[in-house]
Design an enzyme around this catalytic site. Structure first.
Site, mmCIF file in Angstrom:
data_model
loop_
_atom_site.group_PDB
_atom_site.id
_atom_site.type_symbol
_atom_site.label_atom_id
_atom_site.label_comp_id
_atom_site.label_asym_id
_atom_site.label_seq_id
_atom_site.Cartn_x
_atom_site.Cartn_y
_atom_site.Cartn_z
ATOM 1 C CG HIS A 67 33.065 32.900 35.195
ATOM 2 N ND1 HIS A 67 33.652 32.536 34.251
ATOM 3 C CD2 HIS A 67 33.719 32.038 35.970
ATOM 4 C CE1 HIS A 67 34.855 33.194 34.482
ATOM 5 N NE2 HIS A 67 34.647 32.702 35.440
ATOM 6 C CB CYS A 172 40.747 31.909 37.318
ATOM 7 S SG CYS A 172 39.311 30.411 36.641
#
Length: 635
Positions: A67, A172
């Site tokens: 991503h 994250c």
């Protein structure tokens, strides 16, 4: 809006043809471009690889979620890919891939939808439905059913009768995937034990399901799973497990056991100040690399700005910044003062300060910056600044913990007076009385040695530095060479910077040239990617070479190293300097003492890399070129 609005039928590939990580990423990015969801697929692919280089997006359970947020993406999108035979993705065998593409200005609603997918993938039943699906419609139905199921059962705090309550924070780097996977994994593990659980997710939207003081006070166990810094002051000094996000995803039960063993409700924990370093890091040893890179990352903008401004100043004349010179020009003095007297003067204190901040948070910042300034004044320079940052950071952390048990009424005084005062005294005395003299002598020795290098010695140093830069393209060897260059840059020795930039520019430029001259050695996709590598290489973005090196490391990496070494060696022999360590072709005309010769060194190194690649790689058949199957995958 629902997930099926961004994971549409057109975005699903049930039978990925690729047999490697690089192949399937290419295939999924091609699908993104085919559906007109990105206007620059090569740039988006580069951003995907940048994310992979930070930490693999293989999350276990046979799932990978590459991503990136990118200005090249028109709207939030998910590309799903499935390979029944599976591929090796990072260090894991993977069957399901979900490529998340989000624009830089994605709305909170869109990012929340992207994050939902991460939660759904924690369900074994949902994953099984995707694996056995025989048609795209079955995937869509499974997704819609999971949305209904999750919507009817999800709550922010799960209640049960075990009497135990676990809280935590997950975060994250991009806040899109791993954040929510870690949270969901911890929730599921806690539910199976009959525990109450509440996890704060620091996602792309900011903190969600935020922990309150009551949550912390009532918690029996606390877990922080993160790859970026999080504020742990909310834990009120309670001991907690601190681990990377992927560890919480894959080992949630063990993390809960460890957190419960601290018995924080009974008061048996080792209390620490709010700004202490994670417990887990202490067990694994001092993370020197992380702390140094933290300092370097904050220092680099000062180095770049200072170098360019000084170079502009010299364009008016070597002595144009001196008011007593006949060459004096007020603009030259302006650039010299801003670049040399301001930006350069802040380099070492900033480096030291953020090393200290990385170790001890806010309490380490001031004493480390002061220590860095003492290092700069005393002649210790870059290396002294590194030492000052570590001494101040660990001193601040130790002192803060030592005063952890003072009454809360005095904690504010401890934070703003006692810790910075004592830690500054320690680092200042250490630098002034112990380190500055020998370190300054070492710096003088290095400066004299480097300025005296000629002929074969200069060539060897240039080849070594440039070759190191090209060897792992952003890895530890590359970073070691960069750190040396920055140390010399801080000492006003600019020749190593020139060799290092050659080492960073040659790999993508050499590969781009090879895809133009030796087209039959590359797939059609690689030839197209090579066009983008021209721009990336010229901009000193070495990562443009990574996809090629990953696909064929035994041929590409040696060619990169040799070409870079040739260019770097010639650069040092010719005495070329560069007063801006970043910027590529955009800074060479104003920051190099011999811009045309310097460009010639880069071109020569790129030609060497190109010719070596043409010699080492074998021609592909027309069928393999069209299929996108490179020779490296069939040899």
């Amino acid at each position: 809006m629902e997930l099926v609005d961004i994971l549409t039928r057109e975005n699903i590939i049930l039978n990925l043809k690729g047999t490697s990580q690089a192949d399937v990423i290419d295939e999924m990015v091609d699908k993104l471009a085919e559906n007109k969801l990105t206007d620059d697929p090569e740039q988006f692919k580069k951003e995907i690889y940048q994310r992979e280089n930070e930490i693999s997006t293989a999350v276990g359970y046979g799932v990978a979620i590459p991503h990136a947020k990118s200005k090249t993406v028109s709207k939030p999108t998910i590309i799903m890919g499935r390979t029944l035979q599976g591929i090796q993705y990072g260090d894991q065998h993977t069957n399901l891939l979900f490529m998340i593409a989000a624009p830089e200005n994605a709305s909170n609603e869109h990012l929340a939808l992207l994050s939902k997918l991460s939660q759904y993938l924690m369900s074994e039943t949902f994953r099984a439905k995707l694996i056995v699906a025989t048609a795209v419609d079955e995937v869509i139905n499974a997704l819609q059913n999971e949305e209904k199921l999750q919507g009817s059962t999800s709550t922010s705090v799960d209640t049960s009768d075990s009497g135990k309550y676990i809280v935590g924070i997950t975060a994250c780097m991009t806040g899109i995937a791993h954040t929510y996977l870690a949270a969901e994994s911890l929730k599921e593990a806690a539910k199976k034990r009959g525990m109450k659980v509440k996890i704060q997710t620091n996602g792309a939207n900011g903190p969600e399901n935020r922990l309150t003081s009551a949550d912390i006070q009532n918690a029996d166990a606390i877990i922080v799973a993160h790859d970026v810094r999080v504020d742990t002051s909310v834990f009120q000094g309670k001991k907690h497990v601190d681990v990377p996000v992927k560890k919480a995803i894959n080992q949630a039960d063990q993390m809960i056991d460890q957190a419960l063993s601290y018995n924080i409700r009974e008061g048996n924990a080792t209390h620490t100040t709010a700004d202490t370093e994670p417990v887990e890091e202490e067990k694994s040893g001092i993370n020197f690399y992380k702390h140094i890179m933290s300092g370097v990352s904050y220092m680099i903008p000062f180095v770049v700005v200072g170098g360019i401004f000084i170079a502009i100043s010299f364009m008016f004349g070597i002595y144009a910044a001196d008011p007593t010179s006949d060459q004096y020009n007020v603009f030259a003095e302006f650039f010299s003062q801003v670049g040399g007297e301001a930006a350069f003067a802040l380099m070492v204190p900033i480096l030291a300060g953020f090393i200290g901040y990385s170790i001890a948070d806010k309490q380490g910042l001031a004493p480390a910056m002061i220590g860095g300034m003492v290092a700069s004044i005393g002649g210790s320079g870059f290396l002294g600044g590194i030492v000052a940052g570590f001494v101040a950071g660990f001193a601040a952390r130790f002192i803060g913990r030592s005063f952890a048990k003072v009454p809360k009424a005095f904690q504010g005084l401890v934070s703003v007076l006692v810790v910075p005062l004592l830690s500054t005294l320690i680092v200042g005395a250490f630098m002034f009385f112990i380190l500055n003299t020998p370190m300054s002598l070492l710096n003088v020795f290095l400066e004299n040695w480097l300025t005296g290098l000629t002929g074969i010695n200069a060539a060897l140093l240039g080849a070594l530095l440039a070759g190191m830069m090209a060897s792992d393209m952003g890895g530890p060897i590359n970073k070691t060479a960069s750190a040396f260059g920055l140390a010399m840059f801080a000492a006003n020795i600019f020749e190593p910077s020139a060799a290092l930039m050659v080492g960073g520019m040659v790999p993508p430029l050499g590969i781009a040239l090879a895809t133009t001259i030796f087209k039959n050695r590359f797939t059609l996709q690689e030839v197209e990617a090579g066009k983008a590598s021209y721009v990336l290489g010229a901009s000193f973005i070495t990562e443009g070479a990574i996809p090629f090196a990953a696909a064929d490391p035994l041929r590409i990496i040696p060619a990169n190293i040799i070409g870079a070494a040739v260019g770097g060696a010639l650069c040092m022999v010719l005495g070329i300097s560069l007063k801006a360590p970043h910027g590529g072709i955009f800074v060479i005309p104003i920051a190099s003492n011999h811009p045309l010769m310097y460009i010639g060194c880069i071109v020569l190194g790129s030609i060497v890399t190109c010719l070596l690649i043409g010699f080492l790689k074998k021609p592909l058949s027309e069928e393999d070129r069209n299929k996108g199957k490179s020779m490296s995958s069939i040899i």
